[in-house]
Design an enzyme around this catalytic site. Structure first.
Site, PDB file in Angstrom:
ATOM      1  N   ARG A 118       0.811  -1.232   0.000  1.00 31.10           N
ATOM      2  CA  ARG A 118       0.000   0.000   0.000  1.00 31.10           C
ATOM      3  C   ARG A 118       0.838   1.273   0.000  1.00 31.10           C
ATOM      4  O   ARG A 118       0.393   2.322   0.466  1.00 31.10           O
ATOM      5  CB  ARG A 118      -0.983   0.027   1.170  1.00 31.10           C
ATOM      6  CG  ARG A 118      -1.955  -1.153   1.173  1.00 31.10           C
ATOM      7  CD  ARG A 118      -3.161  -0.908   2.070  1.00 31.10           C
ATOM      8  NE  ARG A 118      -4.003  -2.090   2.118  1.00 31.10           N
ATOM      9  CZ  ARG A 118      -3.884  -3.058   3.029  1.00 31.10           C
ATOM     10  NH1 ARG A 118      -2.977  -2.957   3.975  1.00 31.10           N
ATOM     11  NH2 ARG A 118      -4.681  -4.102   3.000  1.00 31.10           N
ATOM     12  N   LYS A 140       1.735  10.922 -12.035  1.00 31.65           N
ATOM     13  CA  LYS A 140       0.829   9.998 -12.720  1.00 31.65           C
ATOM     14  C   LYS A 140       1.567   8.696 -12.976  1.00 31.65           C
ATOM     15  O   LYS A 140       2.637   8.678 -13.593  1.00 31.65           O
ATOM     16  CB  LYS A 140       0.362  10.589 -14.052  1.00 31.65           C
ATOM     17  CG  LYS A 140      -0.746  11.597 -13.904  1.00 31.65           C
ATOM     18  CD  LYS A 140      -1.410  11.832 -15.257  1.00 31.65           C
ATOM     19  CE  LYS A 140      -2.537  12.832 -15.159  1.00 31.65           C
ATOM     20  NZ  LYS A 140      -3.122  13.096 -16.493  1.00 31.65           N
ATOM     21  N   GLU A 182       6.635  16.445 -26.622  1.00 31.99           N
ATOM     22  CA  GLU A 182       6.118  16.933 -25.338  1.00 31.99           C
ATOM     23  C   GLU A 182       6.720  18.300 -24.996  1.00 31.99           C
ATOM     24  O   GLU A 182       6.072  19.129 -24.356  1.00 31.99           O
ATOM     25  CB  GLU A 182       6.393  15.933 -24.211  1.00 31.99           C
ATOM     26  CG  GLU A 182       5.732  14.560 -24.396  1.00 31.99           C
ATOM     27  CD  GLU A 182       4.255  14.481 -23.940  1.00 31.99           C
ATOM     28  OE1 GLU A 182       3.678  15.506 -23.522  1.00 31.99           O
ATOM     29  OE2 GLU A 182       3.683  13.376 -24.026  1.00 31.99           O
ATOM     30  N   LYS A 224       5.352  22.253 -15.890  1.00 29.77           N
ATOM     31  CA  LYS A 224       4.584  21.127 -15.366  1.00 29.77           C
ATOM     32  C   LYS A 224       4.420  21.236 -13.856  1.00 29.77           C
ATOM     33  O   LYS A 224       3.338  20.987 -13.321  1.00 29.77           O
ATOM     34  CB  LYS A 224       5.250  19.803 -15.734  1.00 29.77           C
ATOM     35  CG  LYS A 224       4.463  18.615 -15.198  1.00 29.77           C
ATOM     36  CD  LYS A 224       4.453  17.432 -16.097  1.00 29.77           C
ATOM     37  CE  LYS A 224       3.428  16.413 -15.643  1.00 29.77           C
ATOM     38  NZ  LYS A 224       3.471  15.179 -16.425  1.00 29.77           N
ATOM     39  N   GLU A 234      -5.861  16.361 -11.207  1.00 34.00           N
ATOM     40  CA  GLU A 234      -6.552  16.641 -12.467  1.00 34.00           C
ATOM     41  C   GLU A 234      -8.035  16.932 -12.290  1.00 34.00           C
ATOM     42  O   GLU A 234      -8.884  16.324 -12.934  1.00 34.00           O
ATOM     43  CB  GLU A 234      -6.325  15.489 -13.467  1.00 34.00           C
ATOM     44  CG  GLU A 234      -6.633  15.909 -14.890  1.00 34.00           C
ATOM     45  CD  GLU A 234      -6.037  14.955 -15.931  1.00 34.00           C
ATOM     46  OE1 GLU A 234      -4.858  14.599 -15.796  1.00 34.00           O
ATOM     47  OE2 GLU A 234      -6.755  14.599 -16.863  1.00 34.00           O
ATOM     48  N   ARG A 238      -5.031  20.771 -14.833  1.00 32.96           N
ATOM     49  CA  ARG A 238      -4.045  19.766 -15.226  1.00 32.96           C
ATOM     50  C   ARG A 238      -4.413  19.079 -16.531  1.00 32.96           C
ATOM     51  O   ARG A 238      -3.545  18.560 -17.245  1.00 32.96           O
ATOM     52  CB  ARG A 238      -3.890  18.728 -14.109  1.00 32.96           C
ATOM     53  CG  ARG A 238      -2.816  17.710 -14.416  1.00 32.96           C
ATOM     54  CD  ARG A 238      -2.362  16.917 -13.208  1.00 32.96           C
ATOM     55  NE  ARG A 238      -1.320  15.989 -13.619  1.00 32.96           N
ATOM     56  CZ  ARG A 238      -0.538  15.330 -12.806  1.00 32.96           C
ATOM     57  NH1 ARG A 238      -0.669  15.490 -11.506  1.00 32.96           N
ATOM     58  NH2 ARG A 238       0.369  14.509 -13.259  1.00 32.96           N
ATOM     59  N   ASN A 242      -2.884  17.412 -21.346  1.00 33.59           N
ATOM     60  CA  ASN A 242      -3.254  16.368 -22.298  1.00 33.59           C
ATOM     61  C   ASN A 242      -3.461  16.905 -23.709  1.00 33.59           C
ATOM     62  O   ASN A 242      -4.042  16.217 -24.550  1.00 33.59           O
ATOM     63  CB  ASN A 242      -4.526  15.664 -21.824  1.00 33.59           C
ATOM     64  CG  ASN A 242      -4.269  14.853 -20.570  1.00 33.59           C
ATOM     65  OD1 ASN A 242      -3.326  14.075 -20.529  1.00 33.59           O
ATOM     66  ND2 ASN A 242      -5.086  15.057 -19.554  1.00 33.59           N
ATOM     67  N   HIS A 245      -3.365  14.582 -26.620  1.00 33.42           N
ATOM     68  CA  HIS A 245      -3.393  13.205 -26.100  1.00 33.42           C
ATOM     69  C   HIS A 245      -4.685  12.456 -26.414  1.00 33.42           C
ATOM     70  O   HIS A 245      -4.683  11.237 -26.465  1.00 33.42           O
ATOM     71  CB  HIS A 245      -3.139  13.207 -24.585  1.00 33.42           C
ATOM     72  CG  HIS A 245      -1.692  13.412 -24.232  1.00 33.42           C
ATOM     73  ND1 HIS A 245      -0.989  14.540 -24.600  1.00 33.42           N
ATOM     74  CD2 HIS A 245      -0.806  12.625 -23.565  1.00 33.42           C
ATOM     75  CE1 HIS A 245       0.263  14.444 -24.143  1.00 33.42           C
ATOM     76  NE2 HIS A 245       0.402  13.296 -23.528  1.00 33.42           N
ATOM     77  N   HIS A 249      -3.770   9.167 -27.975  1.00 27.16           N
ATOM     78  CA  HIS A 249      -4.060   7.864 -27.356  1.00 27.16           C
ATOM     79  C   HIS A 249      -4.827   6.971 -28.319  1.00 27.16           C
ATOM     80  O   HIS A 249      -4.609   5.763 -28.375  1.00 27.16           O
ATOM     81  CB  HIS A 249      -4.863   8.048 -26.071  1.00 27.16           C
ATOM     82  CG  HIS A 249      -4.044   8.521 -24.908  1.00 27.16           C
ATOM     83  ND1 HIS A 249      -4.613   8.942 -23.719  1.00 27.16           N
ATOM     84  CD2 HIS A 249      -2.711   8.626 -24.730  1.00 27.16           C
ATOM     85  CE1 HIS A 249      -3.662   9.299 -22.882  1.00 27.16           C
ATOM     86  NE2 HIS A 249      -2.491   9.118 -23.466  1.00 27.16           N
ATOM     87  N   HIS A 262       4.763   7.126 -28.094  1.00 26.50           N
ATOM     88  CA  HIS A 262       3.801   8.036 -27.474  1.00 26.50           C
ATOM     89  C   HIS A 262       3.988   9.469 -27.992  1.00 26.50           C
ATOM     90  O   HIS A 262       3.025  10.136 -28.370  1.00 26.50           O
ATOM     91  CB  HIS A 262       3.965   7.979 -25.954  1.00 26.50           C
ATOM     92  CG  HIS A 262       3.087   8.950 -25.214  1.00 26.50           C
ATOM     93  ND1 HIS A 262       1.713   8.873 -25.228  1.00 26.50           N
ATOM     94  CD2 HIS A 262       3.388  10.038 -24.457  1.00 26.50           C
ATOM     95  CE1 HIS A 262       1.209   9.865 -24.502  1.00 26.50           C
ATOM     96  NE2 HIS A 262       2.201  10.583 -24.030  1.00 26.50           N
TER      97      HIS A 262
END
Lengths: 362, 362
Positions: A118, A140, A182, A224, A234, A238, A242, A245, A249, A262
């Site tokens: 955990r 992330k 990016e 960032k 997010e 935030r 993306n 993206h 994606h 990517h």
């Protein structure tokens, strides 16, 4: 050496940027309080940089796990290999996981760190430009699912990020270009001045100018860090990160993870976002061209693969994490350096953008 | 209806305890803000309670996923079935996962909620006594690994816990007894008065007296809420909740998950912890006997399985999450109602405890 801070209260952490940091003894040891670590790397990066990292971690009892390389390995199954190793070697809750590699290694290792017992200590040592400017910063982590990218994961912050600019020298040119996607993103979404700087220096960055690369990494990490500090999970702002993206994606997913890098998919996605922004009447044709031109000069693709139909795009984009109330929320441009999230995009304009690049519209 | 609060700042949430809550319309709907939910249950609980829960969620678009039952299903593979279902049915980040079942269902569903799209809304509707008094409260979620129980997971708080005492009427007697193990645990670790109350009422609780059961659930939840509020991520005091669990996890793991119920293993583990506490000179023989006697009266096992050797115990306990610096940290009793964490246990005394129950010492 440049030191930045990601300001997240008790979860704040430093980003160190500079040449030769990876082998500097003692830089990371204060962040391994338990004296024991598992370095997770991949078969491409480990032969280049693992020995150097291990040497710098004198006094730490280090195990290593070398995973296969590639986006297709970012799965729950690979994640379980990390848990197997941690348990077989009896790593306790006080252990530290160190990700040495690109975005895939960082995302997998970070999610393992978030979930093992955990939550254990986590350090990012990104070895690609893409990871240095984007994926290693902000917490992330996660893995892909056959039905969607990054669908399973956690927000989990590292204790420190170490971005050694020297490692970019060993980066294949295709990866360097993918990372620049990016970098360009940060200019487009929130910093017009940086975008102009990139127009000036893109050739030198591609040619491997270390000082300019360090400068670019610094500016991207600052951008960032600022956005993440304002919106860690997010809830709002935030989502601007993306940019490109949602389309990207879909391209990655349609082509099979890893076929397009990517960064390549995001590059094309940003061109599509700029195109859609222009069709909405938000940015001028000239601004859309500037965006496309810089991405093209970075050697990145600006047109989606012909074999993805607009119907397939729509299906894949419908499972994007930003979908709300069944509506796809696009990150679009009001101008270069000013992105917004927009859910009300007329279907006809979207269709035009999806078809604009393809030879035929199916 | 009794309402308690787990006080965790912005992650605070209510626990509702009472008879007939499951079918009460409108109780849960304010906690499903997105209007869409996936109820995860199992093949034993769903036929008994699913329809009732669904009726009470009028206006919510509910999907359901019925998993097989049992501790052996608490794996990454089963977790992935939840992700499959969420993605196939296009659940967005605004969805809510509702766990309807015992501890296994709650732990799996909670970890899925923590990880799906990096975190979605989560509700606990525990249908066993064990889940009502223990596993549904406090945010521990996760799955087992072949090398250790609950080794992979997250701290992730529900938005609300709904404990309907009526569901205990349909609970098999063995499960009720297993739940009483955790009830007794709260008396032993921190509330001597409650322990004495249990000595008085154990037969009525076993016989199904709803008012006494509600009272017991309330006191246990209060105890747990207090400890969790003081130490959400188990930095200190929360470890006391693991009384009996170090021995107990080893029993569950050695026998194969699900052969002994978790509560049965914890029951024996608590007898062993009391025995070890007595050997250390901390509690009297009489107190150790009182602990053992109450556990025995609840119809729970007080001796570990003969086939587990002391060597096997040691090996399995060495991967416990509480191990620090290679030392097993036991939760032991200073007296009934006063538990402490202790890492310095002489090997000879531990050996005696491990052998005391077995026919032979191997």
């Amino acid at each position: 050496m440049i030191e930045l801070t990601v300001a997240l209260g008790e979860r704040s952490y430093p980003i160190l940027i500079g040449a030769g940091l990876l082998g500097t003894p003692g830089l990371l040891t204060p962040y391994v309080p338990g004296g024991r670590a598992l370095i997770v790397s991949n078969e491409v990066v480990a032969p280049l940089h693992l020995a150097s990292l291990q040497r710098s971690l004198e006094g730490v009892q280090c195990d290593t796990l070398i995973l296969p390389d590639g986006e297709h390995t970012k799965t729950l199954q690979t994640l379980n290999l990390i848990f197997d190793r941690l348990l077989e070697s009896r790593h306790e809750r006080s252990t530290t996981l160190i990700a040495l590699g690109g975005g895939v290694t960082g995302d997998l290792t970070g999610f393992a760190a978030a979930s093992y017992q955990r939550g254990v200590n986590f350090i990012q040592v990104p070895t690609t430009l893409l990871a240095q400017v984007d994926s290693s910063v902000g917490g992330k982590t996660g893995v892909n699912h056959p039905l969607g990218k990054n669908m399973i994961g956690a927000f989990y912050q590292p204790k420190i990020v170490l971005a050694d600019i020297d490692v970019l020298k060993t980066l294949p040119e295709r990866e360097l270009r993918a990372g620049l996607a990016e970098v360009i993103k940060y200019g487009l979404l929130g910093n017009a001045e940086f975008f102009a700087w990139l127009e000036m220096h893109i050739d030198a960055l591609l040619a491997g100018d270390s000082e300019l690369q360090a400068q670019a990494v610094k500016i991207c990490c600052e951008e960032k860090a600022r956005i993440v500090a304002a919106d860690e999970r997010e809830g709002g702002k935030r989502a601007l990160l993306n940019l490109g993206h949602t389309f990207g994606h879909a391209i990655e997913s349609a082509m099979g993870y890893g076929v397009w890098l990517h960064g390549e998919a995001v590059a094309t996605g940003m061109v599509m976002a700029a195109d859609l922004s222009h069709r909405l009447g938000w940015i001028s044709a000239e601004e859309a061209s500037r965006a496309r031109a810089l991405i093209e000069r970075a050697g990145l693709p600006v047109v989606p693969p012909e074999q993805i139909s607009s119907g397939q795009f729509m299906t894949l984009m419908a499972v994007d994490k930003k979908v709300q109330g069944g509506k796809i929320r696009f990150v679009l441009l009001r101008q270069i350096g000013d992105a917004v999230v927009e859910a009300d995009v007329p279907a006809s304009l979207l269709q035009q953008t999806l078809c604009a690049g393809a030879a035929l519209c199916r």
